[in-house]
Scaffold this motif. Sequence first.
Motif, mmCIF file in Angstrom:
data_model
loop_
_atom_site.group_PDB
_atom_site.id
_atom_site.type_symbol
_atom_site.label_atom_id
_atom_site.label_comp_id
_atom_site.label_asym_id
_atom_site.label_seq_id
_atom_site.Cartn_x
_atom_site.Cartn_y
_atom_site.Cartn_z
ATOM 1 N N VAL A 198 106.051 77.465 3.491
ATOM 2 C CA VAL A 198 106.043 77.133 4.134
ATOM 3 C C VAL A 198 106.344 75.488 3.839
ATOM 4 C CG1 VAL A 198 104.780 75.701 6.149
ATOM 5 C CG2 VAL A 198 104.324 77.950 5.886
ATOM 6 N N ALA A 199 105.949 74.716 3.022
ATOM 7 C CA ALA A 199 106.442 73.118 2.616
ATOM 8 C C ALA A 199 108.545 73.406 2.601
ATOM 9 C CB ALA A 199 105.440 73.076 1.300
ATOM 10 N N ALA A 200 108.787 74.719 1.830
ATOM 11 C CA ALA A 200 110.225 74.429 1.453
ATOM 12 C C ALA A 200 110.853 74.590 2.549
ATOM 13 C CB ALA A 200 110.474 75.993 1.021
ATOM 14 N N VAL A 201 110.423 75.241 3.928
ATOM 15 C CA VAL A 201 110.500 75.381 5.379
ATOM 16 C C VAL A 201 110.735 74.465 5.758
ATOM 17 C CG1 VAL A 201 111.395 76.726 7.220
ATOM 18 C CG2 VAL A 201 110.786 77.851 4.724
ATOM 19 N N TYR A 202 109.752 73.733 5.595
ATOM 20 C CA TYR A 202 109.466 72.548 6.435
ATOM 21 C C TYR A 202 110.232 71.408 6.143
ATOM 22 C CZ TYR A 202 106.380 68.711 7.766
ATOM 23 O OH TYR A 202 105.908 66.899 8.701
ATOM 24 N N THR A 203 110.780 70.916 4.478
ATOM 25 C CA THR A 203 111.891 70.362 4.367
ATOM 26 C C THR A 203 113.422 70.511 4.065
ATOM 27 O OG1 THR A 203 110.893 70.294 1.584
ATOM 28 C CG2 THR A 203 113.500 69.427 1.888
ATOM 29 N N LEU A 204 113.207 72.072 4.902
ATOM 30 C CA LEU A 204 114.625 72.204 5.323
ATOM 31 C C LEU A 204 114.818 71.493 6.415
ATOM 32 C CD1 LEU A 204 117.127 72.938 4.387
ATOM 33 C CD2 LEU A 204 116.333 75.970 4.908
#
Length: 408
Positions: free
Chosen positions: A29-35
């Motif tokens: 979720v953190a990675a997709v949030y950044t994207l």
Amino acid sequence: MIDDVASDVRAQAVPSAGGRRARAGFWLVAAVYTLVMLGGTLPIPLYALWAPRMGFGPFTTTLVFAVYASGTVLALMVFASLSDRAGRRPLLAAAVLAAATSTALFLLADDVGTLLAARFLCGLGTGVFTATASAALGELAAAEHTRRVSTVSTAANMGGLGLGTIVAGLFAQYGANPTHLVFWAYLASLVPAFLAVIVTPETVTPRQHPSMSVRRPTIPDGRAARTEFLRAATAVLAAFAVSGLFSSLVPSFLREELHVHNVAAVGAEVGLLFIVALIAQVAAPERWIAGRRPASAFLVAGVAVFEAGLWTRSLPTFVAGTLLAGTGIGLAFRRGVGVAQRLADPRRRADLLSTYFLFAYTGTIVPALALGLLNQTINQDVATLILAVAVVVTTLASALSRPTTAIA
């Protein structure tokens, strides 16, 4: 006291997902949030390339920026809190699909109307994902990792915003197709992002049938909790007003006043504000994050210094103001997310976070629109000074207000 109330509320929480799958879901979720946040700032360095091709001027650029923020605000008022009932995963997936649709519209855009539609849809997806992902991160992490949640959430937000302008500037300056290649690459990256959301554990149980309505902003119960939340929300409104003013102003200022025509350099200068905000969140001493006044001091100093850079046409002074203002934005945002996570009823976590981000994105709309309108009648330097004074007054009001020590 507030901490005791927050502890009592957390004791009533819906059980969070646990084990390895939850830990993996947290980082997915953190990675997709950044994207997703990266996609929100991709267009900023490209307005200078679209403007002559589509025939629009500075006011339309400001309007396009404000439309993005308006889409975000609408999402926070109508859609974001749905995840408290329908579940985090469906809303996260819908936000990624909205980002993909917006990206496709950017690829097709050859007029202002399509550009506005793409930017509005981008804002909708960003608004839904911001509140929902922040809530999901709080639930996927163990209860003892509340500091990690606020750090990762704010780092994903600010880091993504900063990387977006830098990546777009590099693609535009050195890529084969300045306004298309970056969106093709971004669209491709959203495919694994969508799959990552699908495999993330659901943290809302049991799920309920969602009902859509325009929500009233939610604030915590209890006088002390309300005061603490509203003070943090006002601080982030002022901080995002600075970032909105900065993002609206920098591309034209660098191009027209300082004759910087390298799109990568323009993207890097805008991105610098958010990258510094990210570094401040991660590296600042805990007392700076916990206190109300350090963020305000950096914000006020940053606004004063970059205003001096505007008036003197000095790039080094402007960059120094960027560093100071970015630090203030990062501290205010990190502290506010932590306050919202701590005070939120776990059964309505996204609802309170939506209110917090509503304050933040409202802060970006007002200076963007005001700058565009004022520029039609008065000198840009004077218009910017008026807005800077308003931001400073709001910041000081939040920092200097008297704390409330008892819950009514």
